[in-house]
Structure formats: C-alpha cells, structure tokens
Design an enzyme around this catalytic site. Structure first.
Site, PDB file in Angstrom:
ATOM      1  CG  HIS A   1      45.048  35.711  42.218  1.00  0.00           C
ATOM      2  ND1 HIS A   1      43.678  35.707  42.150  1.00  0.00           N
ATOM      3  CD2 HIS A   1      45.356  34.965  43.326  1.00  0.00           C
ATOM      4  CE1 HIS A   1      43.180  35.000  43.142  1.00  0.00           C
ATOM      5  NE2 HIS A   1      44.185  34.535  43.879  1.00  0.00           N
TER       6      HIS A   1
ATOM      7  CG  ASP B   1      37.146  35.581  41.624  1.00  0.00           C
ATOM      8  OD1 ASP B   1      36.850  34.590  40.910  1.00  0.00           O
ATOM      9  OD2 ASP B   1      36.366  36.522  41.828  1.00  0.00           O
TER      10      ASP B   1
END
Length: 493
Positions: free
Chosen positions: A463, A467
């Site tokens: 992450h 995204d």
C-alpha cells in the site's frame, strides 16, 4: 652384493637412529633413506630379534588438499549437507559429484575440482557447512603439482578470491566453480568473457550473455514441441461429465509416539528462508482485495486443449492460463511488476514478467518462477511449470529457478479454502492467492439460474506505492481474460 649388504646394514641400524617422514597414519612405518624406503610391519618392529621384514620401493607421497566450499552466490554463507555421494577412501575425478547441499534458497550439487582420493569428510549429514571452510580433504598426486588456487594442508589459509580464481594465459580470471563448469560445458574460454562482477569477476549471467551473442539468441531457449493437428472429432456424442462426488477428507492416520521429552531442532534450509522473508514481509503495509471469477468457459476450453497438450507430453492445468492472464494485466499496470528500494525513495519497474508459483513440498514452501512470461505461449508456460514441479518434488530446484521473481500467484485452492490473506514476497509488491474451484448456482443475463464454475481470488499489494483503485482495475482485467478466454487472443503477441 655389496650394495645389498650395505642396505641391510642400514636397515638393522634403523632401530637406533631413524628419520621418520611425517605421513598420515597407516598400518606401517616408513623409514626414508635417499630414494629408497624400508617398510616395517609394527609386529616386526616389536619382535625385531625374531623377524626382520623389509622391502624397497620408490617414495610417492600425495599432497592433502582441503577442498573448500566456494561461494554459490545470492549472498549465501551457510548450507546444510543433505547427502554425500562419496565416502572416505573413494577416488574422484574433476567434476564428479561430491555432495548435495541445501541453502535457504536452493538445492545445489557440489562437484570436485581435483582428481584424487577422499581422505576426510568435514561434516556429517544435516550439519551446517560454511562458505570458505573445508568441505573435504582430497589426496592428490604430488607429481602433478598443485594449482595456485588450491589450499594444501599446513599452508596459510588463502583469501576467498584466491580460492575462486583460475590462471588463464598469465592473468587471474575470477569465477566460481559453478561458472567454470558452465563455461566448460559450453566450450567457452573464460579469457574471452568480460566479467561484470566485483573485480571483474565472471558471473553466470556473463556466460549466458556471451552464449546469446555467439548464437544470436535474445532470450533463453524455451521448450519447443512438434505441433500436431487435432484429430477429427468423432461423430459419437461424448458422455456427459459426471459430477464430482463430495469427498469428505479423512484424517491422516499416524502412530502415536510418546517420547516423554521435548525435542528442539534447528531451523534450516527453506524453512530458514521463510523465517527471514516473512520477518521482512510483515513490515510492509498490506492492502487486500478479493473477488470471485466465473471460470465456466475456461473449464470447457481446458477440456478441449488437454488432449492436445498430452500428445505433446505436457500436463495442462489451469495455472498456465492464470499466469498468462496476469502477465497481460501487468502490461497495463506495470506498477504491480515493480520493486521498492529499502529507503522507499525509488521504484524499479521490471522489464521481465518472472511470475512465481508457490509450491508445497517436503522441504517446505518454495516459490520458483517462470521467467519471461510476457513472451511465452500458454503451452510454453505449461511446459515450464511441469519442469519446475518435477524438480520441486525431487528437491532439485536450482538457485536460478528460485530467484528473480517479480510477481507471485499462490494456488492454495489445490488444498482447499476459498479466501485467504497472502503475504507479499519481498522485494515484490503484489501477490495473488487462488481458492478452489466450486460448482455454484449463478444467474445469467436473462435471470436464469445456471451451474457455474466459481473460483475466489485474494490479492495483497504494497500500500506504500499501490492504491486500492489500481489493484481493483488490475483484478477486473485479469478476471475478464479468464471469464472470456477468447479475449486473450486479441492481446497475445
């Protein structure tokens, strides 16, 4: 006669004043005088007044060479000895297999660099051997001399670079034994290869690049098979496939052994690699995304192609389709085929799609990868998977097969389960886990219920650079290829 008499007198006087040549322990003691030797049996020496046995022969003493475990690459410093192919007293020649060792990344066969006799094994099975330390002692013929890089017993230890170099045309060429063997097998002179490693050390990649230039090849050769046209379909109507009966897993029956004591075992081999890798992986912030895939059309397509693949000698599973669809998706979303440096300042986009496949073996979890998926056909991917699975089952996967991965798929569904939470394999940034294929009721576009082949997929992404929207779009594209396998033809190259 005078010479023989003088020799006998010298042997009688040996009990009073002798010069013993220091050699390895044996069943007799050698007394050295000039070019001849008198050999006395121990019992004859003890009862010297009753027996005087001697013979004369030319002295030929071998040198004991310590064969050290050389650097096998990938930063490996220690290995576990899994199998000895020789024992003390055996004769070996150059490139004969000595032992098999298991690192935290691969299983490697160590070969001899010398012709001689094995005098000592420095390790027992399942013991840890260290790079740069003696592996075996080999007695070689002293008349042949010892190459500069060889380490003779009772001489000062040599540096690692001296141990791995060889003399060629008056200059030192740095190369490990594995690289030298690869060059020998392909009739390549190392003096003609430009090394790209530290201090101009010749690496395996240098040999492969040299071969590619000589042959005009661009990529490693992929397995080719004779294309056989499909046989004409029979007019008989095939029998309808039988529904798979619901199987209840049976418990594995093992005898219960109560030892009464706790047992502690060292973590070695691939299990040790898992400890290191997962310790690093869990520092990555994981983002999870799950979905279900309707594989009804793909199941039908595979059934049609399986006989063709079998004729070519290849077992065709669903995994080659999953891998190829992932590669097509990575072309659109290259951030998923990247790596992030330790300082989190730079992202490297990988040119090759080296897609790893997690395998459960007796040695533990291993993740070999299929190289250059972006230029391989589904059949070539299936052929390579067959090779990796065979080597993995036998515990013979090499370092090249287990390193260099850029993206991973884990087919946990072969054991069961639907959704899972896969852990990213550093330095990669994404991984997918595939659940089992189930027959479930679903609605079509007309609102009609039909029998669908449903598989669940679980994605994890880093992450820090990926995204949720990117992961979802990639998953949707991968899903569309599998739900409509004919659409892959439009993007295949």
């Amino acid at each position: 006669m005078a010479a023989v008499t003088a020799l006998r007198r010298s042997c009688r006087a040996a009990g009073r004043l002798v010069c013993i040549h220091r050699v390895r322990s044996c069943s007799s003691i050698r007394f050295i005088k000039s070019k001849y030797v008198c050999v006395f049996d121990k019992s004859a020496l003890k009862f010297s007044h009753q027996q005087r046995l001697f013979r004369t022969s030319a002295v030929s003493c071998g040198q004991i060479v310590q064969f050290k475990l050389s650097d096998i690459g990938e930063g490996i410093t220690e290995v576990t000895v899994k199998e000895w192919y020789i024992k003390e007293g055996d004769s070996v020649s150059q490139f004969d297999s000595i032992c098999e060792v298991l690192s935290d990344k691969a299983s490697v066969t160590i070969t001899s660099r010398y012709d001689g006799i094995i005098r000592k094994l420095h390790y027992n099975l399942d013991e840890i051997a260290y790079v740069g330390k003696p592996l075996v002692d080999i007695e070689i013929d002293a008349s042949k001399g010892v190459a500069p890089e060889e380490d003779v017993v009772e001489t000062p230890p040599m540096s690692h670079e001296e141990h791995t170099h060889q003399e060629i045309k008056g200059h030192k060429t740095l190369a490990t034994p594995a690289v030298r063997r690869l060059a020998m097998e392909n009739n390549i002179k190392l003096s003609e290869v430009v090394g790209t490693g530290k201090d101009n050390r010749i690496l395996k990649e240098d040999i492969l690049n040299y071969l590619a230039k000589q042959t005009g090849a661009i990529l490693p050769p992929s397995p080719k098979a004779e294309i056989i046209p499909p046989s004409p379909k029979s007019e008989t109507v095939p029998a309808a496939p039988k529904d798979k009966a619901h199987k209840i897993p049976l418990p594995v029956s093992r005898p219960i052994v109560f030892s009464g004591k706790d047992k502690t075992e060292p973590i070695t081999g691939f299990q040790k690699a898992m400890v290191k890798t997962m310790s690093v992986a869990l520092k990555i912030p994981h983002f999870g995304y799950c979905d279900e895939i309707d594989l009804t059309q793909l199941v039908q397509l595979r059934e049609e192609l399986k006989p063709l693949a079998q004729v070519r000698g290849v077992k065709l599973s669903f995994m080659p389709f999953f891998i190829k669809a992932a590669s097509l998706g990575l072309l659109q979303y290259p951030i998923l085929n990247a790596s992030l440096d330790e300082s989190c300042q730079n992202v490297t986009y990988k040119a090759s799609h080296n897609i790893g496949v997690a395998m459960d073996t007796e040695q533990g979890l291993i993740v070999p990868n299929v190289k250059n998926v972006q230029v391989r056909s589904v059949f070539e991917i299936a052929s390579e998977l067959n090779r990796l699975q065979s080597l993995g089952s036998a515990g013979q996967l090499g370092t090249n097969d287990l390193t260099g991965g850029t993206f991973t798929l884990s087919n946990i569904g072969t054991l069961g389960g639907t959704y899972t939470k896969p852990v990213i394999l550093p330095p990669e940034v994404a991984i997918g886990a595939l659940g089992k294929i189930q027959v479930l009721p679903r609605f079509n576009g007309k609102g009609e219920v039909y029998k669908a082949q449903i598989m669940n997929v679980s994605w994890s992404a880093d992450h820090r650079i990926i995204d949720g929207a990117t992961m979802a779009r990639f998953s949707n594209l991968w899903k569309s290829y599998l739900e409509n396998p004919a659409s892959m033809l439009l993007d295949l190259k």
